[in-house]
Design an enzyme around this catalytic site. Structure first.
Site, PDB file in Angstrom:
ATOM      1  N   CYS A 130       0.850  -1.363  -0.079  1.00 52.62           N
ATOM      2  CA  CYS A 130      -0.166  -0.200   0.205  1.00 52.62           C
ATOM      3  C   CYS A 130       1.129   1.426   0.167  1.00 52.62           C
ATOM      4  O   CYS A 130       0.141   2.736  -0.441  1.00 52.62           O
ATOM      5  CB  CYS A 130      -1.280  -0.042   1.197  1.00 52.62           C
ATOM      6  SG  CYS A 130      -0.105  -0.579   2.854  1.00 52.62           S
ATOM      7  N   GLN A 157       1.537   5.467   9.016  1.00 52.09           N
ATOM      8  CA  GLN A 157       0.665   4.223   8.252  1.00 52.09           C
ATOM      9  C   GLN A 157      -0.609   3.764   9.650  1.00 52.09           C
ATOM     10  O   GLN A 157       0.532   3.826  11.028  1.00 52.09           O
ATOM     11  CB  GLN A 157       1.421   3.283   8.001  1.00 52.09           C
ATOM     12  CG  GLN A 157       2.513   3.298   7.463  1.00 52.09           C
ATOM     13  CD  GLN A 157       3.232   2.491   6.824  1.00 52.09           C
ATOM     14  OE1 GLN A 157       4.670   2.706   6.101  1.00 52.09           O
ATOM     15  NE2 GLN A 157       2.930   0.866   6.240  1.00 52.09           N
ATOM     16  N   GLY A 161      -3.990  -1.037   8.012  1.00 49.58           N
ATOM     17  CA  GLY A 161      -2.829  -2.435   7.572  1.00 49.58           C
ATOM     18  C   GLY A 161      -2.325  -2.937   8.495  1.00 49.58           C
ATOM     19  O   GLY A 161      -1.699  -3.893   7.696  1.00 49.58           O
ATOM     20  N   HIS A 239      -2.854   5.822   4.763  1.00 55.68           N
ATOM     21  CA  HIS A 239      -1.632   6.188   5.093  1.00 55.68           C
ATOM     22  C   HIS A 239      -0.916   7.568   4.376  1.00 55.68           C
ATOM     23  O   HIS A 239      -1.897   7.974   3.161  1.00 55.68           O
ATOM     24  CB  HIS A 239      -0.585   5.590   4.108  1.00 55.68           C
ATOM     25  CG  HIS A 239      -1.019   4.244   5.347  1.00 55.68           C
ATOM     26  ND1 HIS A 239      -1.384   3.311   5.791  1.00 55.68           N
ATOM     27  CD2 HIS A 239      -0.745   2.515   4.539  1.00 55.68           C
ATOM     28  CE1 HIS A 239      -1.439   2.389   6.047  1.00 55.68           C
ATOM     29  NE2 HIS A 239      -0.552   1.718   4.957  1.00 55.68           N
TER      30      HIS A 239
HETATM   31  P1  NAP Z   1      -6.913  -9.389   8.508  1.00 53.26           P
HETATM   32  O1  NAP Z   1      -7.909  -8.467   8.546  1.00 53.26           O
HETATM   33  O2  NAP Z   1      -6.004 -10.169   9.454  1.00 53.26           O
HETATM   34  O3  NAP Z   1      -7.706 -10.701   7.577  1.00 53.26           O
HETATM   35  C1  NAP Z   1      -7.135 -11.935   7.385  1.00 53.26           C
HETATM   36  C2  NAP Z   1      -7.763 -12.733   6.033  1.00 53.26           C
HETATM   37  O4  NAP Z   1      -6.944 -13.704   5.641  1.00 53.26           O
HETATM   38  C3  NAP Z   1      -8.851 -13.236   6.889  1.00 53.26           C
HETATM   39  O5  NAP Z   1      -9.692 -13.397   5.598  1.00 53.26           O
HETATM   40  C4  NAP Z   1      -8.607 -14.627   7.239  1.00 53.26           C
HETATM   41  O6  NAP Z   1      -9.726 -15.587   7.077  1.00 53.26           O
HETATM   42  C5  NAP Z   1      -7.463 -15.024   5.954  1.00 53.26           C
HETATM   43  N1  NAP Z   1      -7.097 -16.061   6.572  1.00 53.26           N
HETATM   44  C6  NAP Z   1      -5.496 -15.912   7.524  1.00 53.26           C
HETATM   45  N2  NAP Z   1      -5.451 -17.190   7.218  1.00 53.26           N
HETATM   46  C7  NAP Z   1      -5.938 -17.772   5.812  1.00 53.26           C
HETATM   47  C8  NAP Z   1      -5.680 -19.318   5.709  1.00 53.26           C
HETATM   48  N3  NAP Z   1      -4.559 -19.469   5.683  1.00 53.26           N
HETATM   49  N4  NAP Z   1      -6.141 -19.700   4.523  1.00 53.26           N
HETATM   50  C9  NAP Z   1      -7.427 -18.759   4.012  1.00 53.26           C
HETATM   51  N5  NAP Z   1      -7.394 -17.998   4.571  1.00 53.26           N
HETATM   52  C10 NAP Z   1      -7.077 -16.651   5.958  1.00 53.26           C
HETATM   53  O7  NAP Z   1      -6.055  -8.829   7.220  1.00 53.26           O
HETATM   54  P2  NAP Z   1      -6.075  -7.649   5.982  1.00 53.26           P
HETATM   55  O8  NAP Z   1      -5.633  -6.414   6.504  1.00 53.26           O
HETATM   56  O9  NAP Z   1      -7.418  -8.192   5.260  1.00 53.26           O
HETATM   57  O10 NAP Z   1      -4.900  -8.313   5.248  1.00 53.26           O
HETATM   58  C11 NAP Z   1      -4.851  -9.687   4.354  1.00 53.26           C
HETATM   59  C12 NAP Z   1      -3.513  -9.999   3.701  1.00 53.26           C
HETATM   60  O11 NAP Z   1      -3.483  -8.760   2.709  1.00 53.26           O
HETATM   61  C13 NAP Z   1      -2.651  -9.539   4.444  1.00 53.26           C
HETATM   62  O12 NAP Z   1      -2.161 -10.211   5.223  1.00 53.26           O
HETATM   63  C14 NAP Z   1      -1.252  -8.876   4.111  1.00 53.26           C
HETATM   64  O13 NAP Z   1      -0.832  -9.549   2.849  1.00 53.26           O
HETATM   65  C15 NAP Z   1      -1.758  -8.076   2.586  1.00 53.26           C
HETATM   66  N6  NAP Z   1      -1.950  -7.149   2.107  1.00 53.26           N
HETATM   67  C16 NAP Z   1      -1.870  -6.138   1.755  1.00 53.26           C
HETATM   68  C17 NAP Z   1      -1.973  -4.846   1.448  1.00 53.26           C
HETATM   69  C18 NAP Z   1      -1.450  -3.973   0.273  1.00 53.26           C
HETATM   70  O14 NAP Z   1      -0.377  -3.395   0.759  1.00 53.26           O
HETATM   71  N7  NAP Z   1      -1.442  -4.141  -0.778  1.00 53.26           N
HETATM   72  C19 NAP Z   1      -2.274  -3.711   3.102  1.00 53.26           C
HETATM   73  C20 NAP Z   1      -2.963  -4.644   3.799  1.00 53.26           C
HETATM   74  C21 NAP Z   1      -3.099  -6.516   3.452  1.00 53.26           C
HETATM   75  P3  NAP Z   1     -10.629 -16.041   8.564  1.00 53.26           P
HETATM   76  O15 NAP Z   1     -10.965 -14.916   8.622  1.00 53.26           O
HETATM   77  O16 NAP Z   1     -11.000 -17.561   8.548  1.00 53.26           O
HETATM   78  O17 NAP Z   1      -9.376 -16.083   9.652  1.00 53.26           O
HETATM   79  O1  3JN Z   2       1.550  -2.235   7.839  1.00 54.65           O
HETATM   80  C1  3JN Z   2       0.828  -1.304   7.039  1.00 54.65           C
HETATM   81  O2  3JN Z   2       0.167  -0.523   6.645  1.00 54.65           O
HETATM   82  C2  3JN Z   2       0.809  -2.435   5.446  1.00 54.65           C
HETATM   83  C3  3JN Z   2       1.031  -3.422   5.731  1.00 54.65           C
HETATM   84  C4  3JN Z   2       1.220  -4.593   4.497  1.00 54.65           C
HETATM   85  C5  3JN Z   2       1.041  -6.423   5.034  1.00 54.65           C
HETATM   86  C6  3JN Z   2       0.871  -6.848   6.131  1.00 54.65           C
HETATM   87  C7  3JN Z   2       1.297  -8.475   6.666  1.00 54.65           C
HETATM   88  C8  3JN Z   2       1.854  -8.900   5.811  1.00 54.65           C
HETATM   89  C9  3JN Z   2       2.052  -6.969   4.300  1.00 54.65           C
HETATM   90  C10 3JN Z   2       1.951  -6.657   2.363  1.00 54.65           C
HETATM   91  O3  3JN Z   2       1.351  -6.323   1.851  1.00 54.65           O
HETATM   92  O4  3JN Z   2       3.113  -6.020   1.817  1.00 54.65           O
HETATM   93  C11 3JN Z   2       2.209  -8.142   4.474  1.00 54.65           C
HETATM   94  C12 3JN Z   2       3.063  -8.947   2.740  1.00 54.65           C
HETATM   95  O5  3JN Z   2       2.462  -9.708   2.797  1.00 54.65           O
HETATM   96  O6  3JN Z   2       3.527  -9.364   3.138  1.00 54.65           O
END
Ligand code: NAP
Ligand code: 3JN
Length: 341
Positions: A130, A157, A161, A239
């Protein structure tokens, strides 16, 4: 049913739920939705297109017949299941860092490098971090016109996030309670933490490394110097970034302003005298990248400073992923000459 079969993996999370909203808002042609998460939340319901959809546990079967799989369930889940979804015939758009730096995986911000998605062939497409996304959207016109030598960026941030547990920790602390699960190593309410994710041997965090490497890959220029400090602040959503950039050629500030005003996905808010500049609370819920406080940096050759704010769950994650799906869809329909039956 007409439209694509779309899977959202991580559908119960902050990003996954936002993906459902954005798919609906942007009317991505979704014939069937598969809401997927872990066994923990299988059986729950999530809203999409006016009705509730039952969440199913991730499995190979869950990907059968899926055209597009939007993953936001972390790197471990992506590494294990994205290849399964791809093998089942889906194009995977992954929000994690698992595949971002792989040479054969396009890392896409549609306003910047949609061209890197040359055809509908790649089976995995990565969504950048992000903090990187909003910065490169704001810098793209400058990169195209003048070239970029060096970027010094400090981020501010939002707790969202860090997922649901990040928001829960801030909200619990605001009420004077302890969170059941802590997302951060220190209190976040009333605090500012110069620490996002793990430290490496050189003292940088993985969040900072992502900003360096992803920016170079997206701009297709490994010479760009990036010096980031990533900081967590007690804000729910959006952010903010102070971006100090050194351009490769002299620039005219009025030209820069007008290029940014015309840039896709950018809104300039820059009237400091009337206290008008981008604010996290105003960017929340929006899909654009807001830019303000534009000024020359007299301490650097061709130096420019700007303040860049965007909703980390929308443009920083869900909206960017759905925009990638739209680019993929356009390529595929161009190649196949038709939309799905
Ligand atoms: P979150 O609110 O903690 O949600 C995590 C999601 O992943 C929940 O739906 C969870 O399901 C699911 N999950 C976790 N472990 C799993 C598994 N083993 N199999 C299937 N589903 C699983 O986190 P979030 O903020 O949505 O972020 C999720 C991910 O997106 C992060 O870890 C990161 O990699 C990515 N992300 C990317 C950005 C970016 O910068 N582009 C920003 C934020 C996040 P349950 O409800 O079953 O636990
Ligand atoms: O902390 C934030 O503001 C953004 C976080 C992103 C994030 C959180 C957990 C795992 C990532 C990401 O998108 O890079 C990951 C990951 O996939 O490594």
């Amino acid at each position: 049913m007409a439209g694509y079969t779309v899977a959202v993996v991580g559908a119960t999370g902050l990003v996954g739920r936002t993906m459902l909203q954005v798919l609906e808002e942007r009317a991505f042609p979704t014939g069937e939705l598969r809401a997927i998460a872990s066994a923990r939340s299988a059986g729950q319901d999530v809203p999409f297109q006016g009705r509730l959809h039952r969440v199913r546990e991730i499995s190979a079967d869950a990907f059968s017949g899926v055209d597009v799989a939007l993953f936001s369930a972390g790197g471990g889940t992506a590494r294990e299941w994205a290849p399964v979804a791809a093998a089942a015939g889906a194009v995977v758009i992954d929000n994690s860092s698992a595949f971002r730096m792989e040479a054969d995986v396009p890392l896409i911000v549609p306003e910047v490098n949609a061209h890197a998605l040359v055809d509908a062939a790649p089976r995995i497409i990565a969504n950048p971090n992000c903090s990187t996304i909003q910065m490169v959207v704001a810098l793209q016109p400058l990169h195209a016109r003048y070239g970029i030598r060096r970027i010094v960026v400090c981020t501010y941030q939002a707790v969202s996030g860090a997922g649901k547990k990040g928001v829960d920790q801030l909200h619990a602390e605001r009420e004077g309670k302890n969170a059941a699960v802590r997302a951060f190593p220190h209190p976040i309410a009333g605090n500012v933490l110069p620490h996002i994710a793990a430290f490496d041997d050189d003292g940088f965090t993985t969040e900072e490394r992502k900003m360096i490497e992803e920016t170079r890959k997206i701009f297709e220029d490994p010479r760009i110097l990036v010096s980031p400090t990533c900081v967590r602040v007690p804000v729910d959503t959006s952010h903010s970034e102070a971006v100090h950039v050194e351009l490769a050629a002299p620039y005219d500030l009025a030209d820069v302003r007008s290029m940014l005003e015309d840039a896709p996905g950018v809104i300039v808010i820059d009237d400091p005298e009337s206290t008008a500049y981008p604010l996290a609370m105003n960017a929340a819920g929006r899909d654009e990248v807001f830019v303000g406080r534009l000024r020359r940096d007299p301490s650097a050759e061709n130096g420019l400073i700007m303040w860049v704010v965007s909703d980390n769950l929308r443009k920083g994650a869900a909206t960017n992923a759905v925009q990638i799906a739209e680019v993929w869809k356009a390529r595929r329909e161009q190649e196949n000459g038709a939309s799905p039956a």
